[in-house]
Design an enzyme around this catalytic site. Structure first.
Site, mmCIF file in Angstrom:
data_model
loop_
_atom_site.group_PDB
_atom_site.id
_atom_site.type_symbol
_atom_site.label_atom_id
_atom_site.label_comp_id
_atom_site.label_asym_id
_atom_site.label_seq_id
_atom_site.Cartn_x
_atom_site.Cartn_y
_atom_site.Cartn_z
ATOM 1 N N LYS A 46 17.680 10.204 66.175
ATOM 2 C CA LYS A 46 18.138 11.561 65.894
ATOM 3 C C LYS A 46 17.048 12.323 65.147
ATOM 4 O O LYS A 46 16.404 11.753 64.268
ATOM 5 C CB LYS A 46 19.408 11.464 65.036
ATOM 6 C CG LYS A 46 20.071 12.793 64.802
ATOM 7 C CD LYS A 46 21.454 12.583 64.208
ATOM 8 C CE LYS A 46 22.015 13.916 63.726
ATOM 9 N NZ LYS A 46 21.963 14.970 64.751
ATOM 10 N N CYS A 131 14.357 24.423 67.575
ATOM 11 C CA CYS A 131 14.736 24.666 66.188
ATOM 12 C C CYS A 131 14.393 26.107 65.868
ATOM 13 O O CYS A 131 13.379 26.617 66.333
ATOM 14 C CB CYS A 131 13.939 23.770 65.246
ATOM 15 S SG CYS A 131 14.230 22.029 65.504
#
Lengths: 315, 297
Positions: A46, A131
């Site tokens: 992750k 992001c």
């Protein structure tokens, strides 16, 4: 006849092309209760950030036809805990770590890459470019090829030369091939595609967005044809750049599809949520399938769909 | 892959039956039955092998029996396409199930007096808990409630496993009219309770925890958060939980819970990210290393 399953991602060799997708296997520990993680080509962890991160409010997910929307917000413990606890655990279990990194600026990404290089044991660094970039009004880094390239360049400059750097791309951008080319020009060793696609669902009872943030990332088999097309286009434009393909992989046949489109390795994502032992099953299905086709080396399958009709395969 | 961890199996359905407003499915699952501890749950795949419904449905385990090597039962109400599909299963159909999942209810070492409070289908996991407590010599009293009489589950079993059973319905169609927290104070006093266990919707757990707190009793609550995987990977089912060190973390209901100490759950902040939670905008790392990520308590 059994096939040679090994593939290469730049300087790194994987035992087979099947791995997990970042965010869909935790740190490997959760999945290890159902799958022998040492058996997988790699385990993508992750996305890790410099600091701990609490993530977004709930509800964080909604089921959609053959898929799901999620908006987790990169919840995680931060790089210190990852290096102290998660990476050593993964290595101790024989896992091959592909470490996904996330940040808000090129220096942040670079610092993560530097710390991972120093730690040792990292097989591949994967840059999560989906992001928000505060310096670009919160648009994702993937929304501007120049911003994405800046991050890739910073990461490549701070990563040990033995560790390949892969740029992970989202499919819903203005010019995917342009973005991929910009990343490769900034010295990305390879491309991971695709990340989730922005989507929305409205709760029929409340008539409010089903995911708290409104927007979610769509994943699962629903997006597989989109992902296969992205891999195909990137392979056609950049035939020498290795690609980790992902997006709705559910069976061994899906792995073959991605490899034929141009992926060298294939990651299993959302299907791990539905079926925690999916990776082991998909690897078994893939092995049987390539053996049945008489493929000597699975690396020969990469890009098969680009060859002229009737071109021989394997043998 | 360990002997005590969860397993995934294709389990034959033994029975599907109606229990008032609920459906109950019993499956043959020896590996799950032998590992089960009360408070744990199953994650059940719905729609068959090529289903477009990807997410498993979590259900508390309601009963475990030794028949056929080991069976487990779960209760559900039909609320959508997935649970409709489940309600249509028949004997000998196969279900893909994962379990037992989650942290079980902790059991007291000594034989103490326990009140178990359930709301709606949240009553289901309290029955194996009652039996486990009884085996330890604990006194068990039940307070079971729901909106209407047909949603109060296990009213017949309740009288068998508990010293007393108090029933509460919002419409007054069965037992006392009101909410389970209304008669709880009286039950705590009359039975001289030492500990409170509760399972049900978040507002109910909050009211029960507040009432138990008034009597300075510890509460163990089992939360019913919606989940995508049930195995700790997806991070969908987070709840703000205060740890032993006083720091709030977004804990996963599926692996860090579903059972938490009531006073550790920030009920007012469920569904949000509290400003001071670990990794939230208002959180600041402490120079002494406080705030390193650890399991939430």
């Amino acid at each position: 006849m059994s096939s040679d399953l090994r593939i290469r991602l730049g300087r790194v060799e994987l035992g087979n092309p099947i791995m997990t997708a970042a965010g869909c296997a935790g740190t490997g520990r959760e999945l290890a209760r159902f799958v022998d993680i040492a058996q997988m080509g790699a385990i993508a962890t992750k996305s890790v950030m410099l600091e701990p991160r609490a993530g977004r409010p709930s509800p964080r997910m909604a089921e959609t036809p053959s898929g799901m929307l999620s908006s987790i917000g990169l919840q995680g413990p931060g790089i210190d805990v990852f290096l102290e606890r998660d990476l050593p655990w993964l290595l101790s279990r024989g896992g091959t770590p592909v470490v996904s990194i996330a940040g808000g600026s090129a220096p942040e990404y670079a610092e993560l890459a530097r710390r991972l290089s120093e730690a040792g044991g990292v097989a591949v660094v994967e840059i999560n470019l989906s992001c928000p970039n505060p310096a670009d009004q919160g648009r994702d880094f993937t929304d501007d090829p120049a911003e994405a390239a800046r991050v890739v360049h910073a990461v490549r400059s701070h990563t040990h030369s033995d560790i390949p750097v892969f740029a992970k791309l989202a499919p819903d951008v203005a010019d995917l091939v342009g973005l991929a080319s910009a990343c490769v020009e900034a010295r990305a060793d390879g491309l991971s595609m695709v990340n989730t696609i922005r989507g929305m669902a409205i709760d029929p009872a409340t008539l409010r967005p089903a995911v708290a943030g409104g927007l979610g990332g769509l994943s699962g088999p629903a997006i597989r044809p989109i992902a296969v097309n992205c891999v195909y286009r990137a392979r056609a434009a950049l035939p020498d750049v290795p690609i980790i393909g992902m997006g709705g992989v559910r069976t061994g046949a899906d792995v073959l599809e991605f490899m034929a489109a141009g992926a060298t390795a294939v990651a299993v994502g959302t299907v791990n949520f539905a079926d925690p032992s999916a990776c082991a099953r998909i690897l078994r299905e893939f092995e049987e399938s390539v053996a049945g086709r008489g493929v000597a080396r699975v690396s020969e399958l990469v890009g098969a769909a680009h060859r002229p009709t009737g071109a021989s395969l394997g043998g | 892959m360990s002997d005590s961890g969860p397993v995934q199996m294709r389990s034959p359905v033994l029975t599907v039956r109606r229990v008032d407003a609920y459906h109950a499915i019993t499956v043959v699952a020896p590996n799950i039955a032998e590992r089960f501890r009360s408070g744990q749950f199953l994650a059940v795949a719905v729609g068959g092998e090529h289903s477009g419904m990807l997410l498993r449905r979590p259900f508390a385990i309601h009963d475990v029996k030794p028949d056929y090597g080991g069976t487990v039962e779960f209760l559900f109400s039909v609320a959508g396409a997935g649970t409709s599909w489940l309600a249509e299963r028949r004997s000998r159909d196969l279900l893909d199930i994962v379990g037992p999942l989650g942290r079980p209810f902790p059991l007291p070492r000594d034989p103490v007096n326990c009140v178990l409070v359930g709301g709606g289908s949240g009553c289901a996991p309290l029955f194996p808990l009652a039996q486990a407590l009884r085996r330890r010599g604990c006194r068990v009293d039940l307070v079971l409630g729901a909106a209407t009489a047909d949603r109060v589950c296990g009213s017949i079993t309740a009288r068998r496993v508990a010293e007393t059973a108090t029933f509460v319905t919002e419409d007054g169609s069965f037992g006392v009219r009101g909410r389970v927290s209304d008669p709880l104070g009286r039950v705590i006093e009359e039975t001289r309770s030492d500990v409170v266990y509760a399972c049900g919707p978040m507002p109910m757990l909050r009211a029960v925890t507040a009432m138990a707190d008034r009597y300075e009793l510890p509460t163990q609550v089992s939360v019913e958060e919606s989940m995508a995987c049930g195995t700790g990977i997806c991070m969908s089912c987070v709840v703000p939980i205060v740890g032993d060190d006083g720091i709030t973390r977004m804990a996963r209901a599926c692996v860090d819970g579903p059972v938490f100490r009531g006073e550790r759950v920030r009920f007012d902040d469920v569904g949000t990210i509290p400003f001071d939670a670990l990794g939230a905008p208002g959180w600041k790392a402490q120079p002494d290393g406080r705030g390193a990520d650890r399991e939430a308590g």
